[in-house]
Design a protein around this motif. Structure first.
Motif, PDB file in Angstrom:
ATOM      1  N   GLU A 138      83.066   6.368  40.469  1.00 30.57           N
ATOM      2  CA  GLU A 138      84.340   6.565  41.167  1.00 30.57           C
ATOM      3  C   GLU A 138      84.366   7.925  41.858  1.00 30.57           C
ATOM      4  N   ASP A 139      83.908   8.967  41.163  1.00 25.29           N
ATOM      5  CA  ASP A 139      83.922  10.320  41.736  1.00 25.29           C
ATOM      6  C   ASP A 139      83.091  10.412  43.001  1.00 25.29           C
ATOM      7  N   TYR A 140      81.939   9.712  43.024  1.00 31.19           N
ATOM      8  CA  TYR A 140      81.027   9.811  44.162  1.00 31.19           C
ATOM      9  C   TYR A 140      81.079   8.588  45.078  1.00 31.19           C
ATOM     10  N   ASP A 141      82.121   7.792  44.896  1.00 27.34           N
ATOM     11  CA  ASP A 141      82.361   6.653  45.781  1.00 27.34           C
ATOM     12  C   ASP A 141      81.130   5.740  45.876  1.00 27.34           C
ATOM     13  N   ILE A 142      80.553   5.428  44.728  1.00 25.95           N
ATOM     14  CA  ILE A 142      79.407   4.519  44.670  1.00 25.95           C
ATOM     15  C   ILE A 142      79.929   3.126  44.326  1.00 25.95           C
ATOM     16  N   ASN A 143      79.922   2.241  45.318  1.00 27.57           N
ATOM     17  CA  ASN A 143      80.513   0.919  45.147  1.00 27.57           C
ATOM     18  C   ASN A 143      79.495  -0.213  45.123  1.00 27.57           C
ATOM     19  N   ASP A 144      78.309   0.065  45.639  1.00 32.05           N
ATOM     20  CA  ASP A 144      77.300  -0.980  45.725  1.00 32.05           C
ATOM     21  C   ASP A 144      76.820  -1.373  44.317  1.00 32.05           C
ATOM     22  N   GLU A 145      76.932  -2.659  43.993  1.00 26.01           N
ATOM     23  CA  GLU A 145      76.617  -3.113  42.635  1.00 26.01           C
ATOM     24  C   GLU A 145      75.141  -2.920  42.286  1.00 26.01           C
ATOM     25  N   LYS A 146      74.269  -3.099  43.260  1.00 23.90           N
ATOM     26  CA  LYS A 146      72.848  -2.946  42.975  1.00 23.90           C
ATOM     27  C   LYS A 146      72.501  -1.477  42.714  1.00 23.90           C
ATOM     28  N   THR A 147      73.202  -0.566  43.414  1.00 19.76           N
ATOM     29  CA  THR A 147      72.994   0.857  43.140  1.00 19.76           C
ATOM     30  C   THR A 147      73.483   1.194  41.741  1.00 19.76           C
ATOM     31  N   LYS A 148      74.623   0.649  41.381  1.00 18.51           N
ATOM     32  CA  LYS A 148      75.149   0.865  40.027  1.00 18.51           C
ATOM     33  C   LYS A 148      74.176   0.339  38.976  1.00 18.51           C
ATOM     34  N   ASP A 149      73.664  -0.864  39.213  1.00 21.47           N
ATOM     35  CA  ASP A 149      72.722  -1.451  38.257  1.00 21.47           C
ATOM     36  C   ASP A 149      71.460  -0.612  38.130  1.00 21.47           C
ATOM     37  N   PHE A 150      71.015  -0.072  39.264  1.00 20.30           N
ATOM     38  CA  PHE A 150      69.804   0.760  39.243  1.00 20.30           C
ATOM     39  C   PHE A 150      70.017   1.970  38.336  1.00 20.30           C
ATOM     40  N   LYS A 192      70.857   1.270  53.570  1.00 20.58           N
ATOM     41  CA  LYS A 192      72.248   0.803  53.621  1.00 20.58           C
ATOM     42  C   LYS A 192      73.208   1.986  53.660  1.00 20.58           C
ATOM     43  N   LYS A 193      72.908   3.024  52.856  1.00 21.89           N
ATOM     44  CA  LYS A 193      73.781   4.202  52.830  1.00 21.89           C
ATOM     45  C   LYS A 193      73.727   4.957  54.144  1.00 21.89           C
ATOM     46  N   ILE A 194      72.537   5.087  54.729  1.00 23.13           N
ATOM     47  CA  ILE A 194      72.416   5.785  56.010  1.00 23.13           C
ATOM     48  C   ILE A 194      73.200   5.057  57.093  1.00 23.13           C
ATOM     49  N   GLU A 195      73.169   3.747  57.050  1.00 22.03           N
ATOM     50  CA  GLU A 195      73.941   2.953  58.010  1.00 22.03           C
ATOM     51  C   GLU A 195      75.428   3.246  57.863  1.00 22.03           C
ATOM     52  N   ASN A 196      75.896   3.352  56.616  1.00 22.27           N
ATOM     53  CA  ASN A 196      77.299   3.685  56.371  1.00 22.27           C
ATOM     54  C   ASN A 196      77.616   5.107  56.820  1.00 22.27           C
ATOM     55  N   GLU A 197      76.674   6.030  56.577  1.00 25.84           N
ATOM     56  CA  GLU A 197      76.874   7.414  56.990  1.00 25.84           C
ATOM     57  C   GLU A 197      76.908   7.533  58.512  1.00 25.84           C
ATOM     58  N   LYS A 198      76.094   6.733  59.188  1.00 23.41           N
ATOM     59  CA  LYS A 198      76.091   6.741  60.657  1.00 23.41           C
ATOM     60  C   LYS A 198      77.454   6.325  61.194  1.00 23.41           C
ATOM     61  N   LYS A 199      78.015   5.304  60.607  1.00 26.86           N
ATOM     62  CA  LYS A 199      79.335   4.830  61.029  1.00 26.86           C
ATOM     63  C   LYS A 199      80.388   5.909  60.778  1.00 26.86           C
ATOM     64  N   ARG A 200      80.341   6.524  59.578  1.00 19.78           N
ATOM     65  CA  ARG A 200      81.309   7.565  59.245  1.00 19.78           C
ATOM     66  C   ARG A 200      81.162   8.775  60.169  1.00 19.78           C
ATOM     67  N   PHE A 201      79.911   9.162  60.443  1.00 24.53           N
ATOM     68  CA  PHE A 201      79.637  10.332  61.272  1.00 24.53           C
ATOM     69  C   PHE A 201      80.214  10.158  62.672  1.00 24.53           C
ATOM     70  N   TRP A 202      79.932   9.017  63.304  1.00 18.25           N
ATOM     71  CA  TRP A 202      80.362   8.827  64.684  1.00 18.25           C
ATOM     72  C   TRP A 202      81.860   8.570  64.798  1.00 18.25           C
TER      73      TRP A 202
END
Length: 257
Positions: free
Chosen positions: A13-25, A57-67
């Motif tokens: 929650e603190d680091y906004d990690i929502n992807d289930e596969k990342t959580k599982d990892f 996947k995260k870089i793609e999200n960061e690209k959207k946020r950045f622009w």
């Protein structure tokens, strides 16, 4: 006391990690202790989504946020200055920044050491002009600063079209990047990653996959008393051209609005 499961959920929650596969990892890394015994949750590392795919996947999200946030400040950028690190990364910082700018970068100036230069042999720059500068002494601040500025000036590159990625590098390289960014009012960014404070199942710290965030670094306003005195003197003498030149050299106009 919180259970490891609760600890990790708070962390997600603190680091906004929502992807289930990342959580599982991450959970697999720690072999979550539940009901008094360590349980793998039937997750085998080799069957999980590859770390590189999580990062993509995260870089793609960061690209959207950045622009979405900086669309009016970086549209002219076509040159990247960065450093090739010695550390073992899934992707180099400059690779991630290239993905953020998605085809806009036409020229890249890369500083590297003799040891890190070999890493460039496997990278496909896809038509981008590469200017490689091998640093003999990464602790020589003056030489590094001179070489970077010389490449910018000899290449006749407009500072408004440059982005500096300051993420990785020896201390003197980072300082040289910062000096260049400040003096020439060049935009700069860096990447940060979250390193879990506990140990994984092998007893080592590890970088959380998909925790990469790109940050824009604001250029400071250079409060130089002598410059202000010179500006006031130029105005008093009605030398407005000189006053304007001096004022512009203070970098008071930020492009990151």
């Amino acid at each position: 006391m919180l259970t490891k499961e609760e600890e990790l959920n708070n962390y997600f929650e603190d680091y906004d990690i929502n992807d289930e596969k990342t959580k599982d990892f991450i959970k697999y890394k720690f072999m979550i202790e539940e009901n008094g015994h360590k349980e793998q949750k039937n997750i085998e590392e080799e069957n999980m989504e590859n770390e590189t795919e999580i990062l993509d996947k995260k870089i793609e999200n960061e690209k959207k946020r950045f622009w979405e946030k900086y669309k009016d400040g970086f549209e002219t950028v076509d040159t990247l200055i960065s450093f090739v690190s010695l550390s073992n990364q899934k992707k180099e910082a400059f690779e991630k920044t290239l993905e953020i700018f998605d085809g806009k970068i036409k020229k890249i100036i890369l500083l590297c050491t003799q040891q890190s230069a070999s890493k460039l042999e496997t990278f496909n720059f896809k038509g981008i002009e590469l200017i490689k500068d091998v640093i003999e002494n990464p602790d020589d601040f003056n030489t590094i600063s001179y070489e970077i500025r010389r490449k910018v000036e000899n290449g006749d590159i407009d500072p408004d079209k440059i982005i500096i990625d300051t993420t990785l590098g020896f201390k003197m390289v980072s300082l040289a990047f910062y000096k260049l960014s400040t003096e020439m009012n060049i935009k700069s960014v860096n990447w940060k990653q979250v390193q879990f404070i506990n140990k994984d199942k092998s007893g080592r710290d590890f970088i959380v996959p998909g925790s990469d965030f790109i940050n824009v670094i604001e250029n400071p306003k250079l409060e130089n008393y002598k410059l202000y005195k010179d500006i006031n003197k130029a105005v008093e003498n009605m030398n407005f051209e000189a006053a304007a030149y001096l004022y512009n050299s203070i970098n008071n106009n930020s492009t990151y609005k």
